[in-house]
Scaffold this active site. Structure first.
Site, PDB file in Angstrom:
ATOM      1  N   CYS A  43       0.826  -1.223   0.000  1.00 51.77           N
ATOM      2  CA  CYS A  43       0.000   0.000   0.000  1.00 51.77           C
ATOM      3  C   CYS A  43       0.856   1.267   0.000  1.00 51.77           C
ATOM      4  O   CYS A  43       0.386   2.349  -0.338  1.00 51.77           O
ATOM      5  CB  CYS A  43      -0.926   0.015   1.218  1.00 51.77           C
ATOM      6  N   ILE A 277      -7.951 -27.257   3.379  1.00 57.78           N
ATOM      7  CA  ILE A 277      -7.396 -26.139   2.599  1.00 57.78           C
ATOM      8  C   ILE A 277      -8.240 -24.875   2.843  1.00 57.78           C
ATOM      9  O   ILE A 277      -9.455 -24.883   2.642  1.00 57.78           O
ATOM     10  CB  ILE A 277      -7.333 -26.451   1.090  1.00 57.78           C
ATOM     11  N   TYR A 424     -14.774  14.770  21.831  1.00 52.34           N
ATOM     12  CA  TYR A 424     -14.919  16.149  21.377  1.00 52.34           C
ATOM     13  C   TYR A 424     -14.085  17.127  22.194  1.00 52.34           C
ATOM     14  O   TYR A 424     -14.136  17.124  23.434  1.00 52.34           O
ATOM     15  CB  TYR A 424     -16.389  16.608  21.429  1.00 52.34           C
TER      16      TYR A 424
END
Ligand code: FAD
Length: 571
Positions: A43, A277, A424
């Site tokens: 990324c 698997i 906040y």
């Protein structure tokens, strides 16, 4: 279980190996990776192109030696698994350096072979200067072609193409981004891409949408990209970013169910249809919990989490993967954009009934410096179940996407969004956070307190009422609207028709809602334009910033950016 074998040593594979070791010290764990690097930061690759991530080494999070030291996992790089033999519980492996072929036994097998970039079948796509960005060597190859003053074309406006275009432009490469569709970033709804397209153009990327590259050819000067419009772009190199396909081919003919598109079919325990698997990551198809469809979602978060789950289950656990909402985010110069859940176009394609709203809240208290306006689009069903959300802006976008993603993943409703107690203080948010605020508006829609109208569905016979202040109209107005500022509305009601629907707008929708309540309680048929003039501007500008050269040549002047208009008022 004595021996776990893993195919693929990056996101899903490395996560599975590390989790397995943490759960069981006695297990033999072997990873086969066909490339030369493991557990690297794919990324981060676009950001090394510009030098934003200056050190190449910082992308190499692990070496096979370090991984073995830390986890006692045998990692074989440059080893390609060529076939699976479930009957014998073995995989066939080729050492890519020596050519040696051998069989490796497993008790449990985890497949994390990822996906591969799709190369469009067009002439010249095999030219050495036509690149992809998928691996460390790919990045090195592009990096080696970058020099200030050179030119490149990036084909495909998905999130990797956009990241590559931005980083090439930042590196001084004259960059053209070609996208076949009308807008970039197809996982977002068209109008939400407007600020991003503007940011690309302002950042120096020549954005050309509604066009495709139909061939590459060489002429005396170098590489030429031929467009389906007849245009020709001479460039020094090209980067193709035209989507990905799952690497499930390895499993064909083994009894493992593979979709026509090459994705491995797994259950919620990440088990394939063959005993012992498991499969994870870009190679598998998963449930989209909003639509119920089976989808392939090539994102790092799901791959890592699925890797952990597969390891836990391979070791006898019972962990469940609930599905992928496609929560994602992308940086486009100074902006961030992303979302979670379904887009409006996905809901339409799937015939799912929805309601929607647009808001343009400030990222934090407007009196504290440095805040910026963002746009949030929330999609929900008639019972208030959240279906999807998208956000774009300069600041605080990631926090809002992630809060709504957590709400969506836990089946919260829009009423629950109203009640979320979020952190906040003025530098970070508002006492009524943007997410609470989206919940309030959604609640008002569902309870009938407000009727929302959308910019692309303005009734042609409606009376358009602008309740902004006169100075605000400098940034533009909706043609045909009548201006009566909110503060004067109660005294000027006689100027409004009682026999027509009145569509009200302000800058971002707050004063419009107040006006709607005033009028409705006095018997007027009133509705509020969702997100006000800011939303209208976004719809008007959809496609405006494509084909930057045409825009400049034709002198098209776009209305003021919706961010400019919502910054203007105290809405
Ligand atoms: P991978 O991590 O690709 O690993 C698969 C590995 O398996 C590969 O190394 C491959 O060589 C190996 N392999 C395949 N077949 C065999 C075989 N037969 N034998 C041996 N080895 C084999 N996602 C995000 O969420 N956010 C982002 O910002 C983001 N940015 C990205 C940017 C770029 C440039 C790229 C390329 C991807 C980005 N992604 C991003 C996607 C993310 O990296 C992938 O979704 C994730 O890596 C998938 O993990 P995986 O384990 O399925 O596959």
């Amino acid at each position: 279980m004595k021996k776990l074998v893993i195919v693929g040593g990056v996101a899903g594979g490395a996560s599975a190996a590390a989790r397995a070791r943490r759960l069981d010290e006695s297990l033999e764990i072997t990873v086969f990776e066909r490339g030369r690097y493991i557990s690297y930061a794919n990324c981060g690759l676009p950001y090394h192109l510009s030098g934003t991530i200056p050190s190449r080494d910082s992308l190499l999070l692990m070496t096979p030696e370090l991984f073995n030291q830390r986890f006692r996992v045998k990692i074989h790089t440059a080893h390609l698994v060529t076939s699976l033999n479930p009957d014998r519980h073995t995989v066939s492996v080729r050492n890519l350096d020596t050519g040696e072929e051998f069989q490796e036994h497993y008790d449990k097998l985890i497949l994390s072979p990822g996906s591969s970039p799709i190369l469009p079948p067009i002439p010249g796509v095999d030219d050495p200067d036509v690149c992809v960005l998928w691996t460390i060597p790919d990045m090195d190859a592009i990096k080696g072609r970058i020099k200030s003053g050179r030119s490149a074309v990036v084909v495909g406006g998905g999130f990797i193409g956009v990241e590559v275009a931005e980083n090439l432009a930042e590196a001084g490469v004259k960059t053209t981004l070609i996208e076949m569709k009308n807008t970039i970033l197809p996982h977002l709804d068209d109008e939400m891409t407007v600020p991003l397209e503007k940011a690309l153009v302002k950042g120096g990327v020549n954005l050309r949408t509604s066009r495709a590259v139909k061939a590459f050819r060489r002429d005396t000067k170098g590489l030429v990209a031929e467009l389906d419009t007849g245009e020709e772009l001479p460039v020094d190199f090209a980067v193709i970013s035209a989507g990905v396909k799952p690497n499930g081919e390895l499993a064909r003919g083994t009894g493992i169910e593979v979709t026509r598109g090459g994705a491995l079919v797994v259950n919620r325990r990440m088990e394939t249809t063959v005993k012992d698997i498991y499969a994870v990551g870009d190679a598998v198809q998963v449930t989209d919990p909003v639509t119920g469809n089976m989808v392939s979602v090539p994102l790092a978060g799901p791959a890592n989490r699925q890797g952990r789950i597969a390891a836990e289950n391979a070791l006898g656990g019972n962990s469940v993967y609930k599905g992928t909402y496609g929560t994602s985010i992308v940086k486009v110069f100074h902006l961030a954009a992303g979302g979670t859940g379904a887009s409006e176009k996905t809901l339409l394609e799937n015939g799912i009934e929805y309601r929607k709203l647009y808001i343009h809240p400030a990222s934090h208290a407007s009196y504290y410096p440095g805040g910026a306006c963002m746009t949030i689009k929330l999609l929900f069903d008639p019972c208030g179940k959240i279906l999807g959300m998208q956000a774009v802006g300069e600041d605080g976008v990631d926090k809002r996407i992630d809060v709504v993603a957590a709400a969506l993943g836990n089946d919260l409703t829009v009423e629950d969004l109203q009640e979320l107690e979020l952190s906040y203080a003025p530098p970070f948010g508002s006492a009524k956070d943007a997410v609470n605020y989206a919940g309030f508006v959604a609640g008002n829609i569902l309870s009938g307190l407000t009727s929302q109208v959308y910019p692309d569905e303005l009734p042609s016979d409606a009376f358009l009422l602008d309740v902004r202040e006169k100075e605000e109209t400098a940034s533009g107005s909706i043609p045909g609207s009548t201006l009566i500022p909110l503060g004067e509305l109660r005294d000027r009601l006689d100027e409004l028709p009682k026999d027509r629907e009145i569509v009200i707008y302000c800058a971002v929708g707050i004063r419009g809602y107040a006006a709607e309540r005033i009028l409705k309680q006095r018997g007027y048929q009133a509705a509020n334009l969702s997100g006000g003039f800011a939303s209208w501007s976004m719809f008007q500008q959809t496609g405006q910033y494509r084909n930057a050269e045409d825009t400049l040549r034709e002198g098209v002047s776009a209305p003021a950016s919706h961010f400019e208009s919502c910054r203007y008022t105290g809405d």
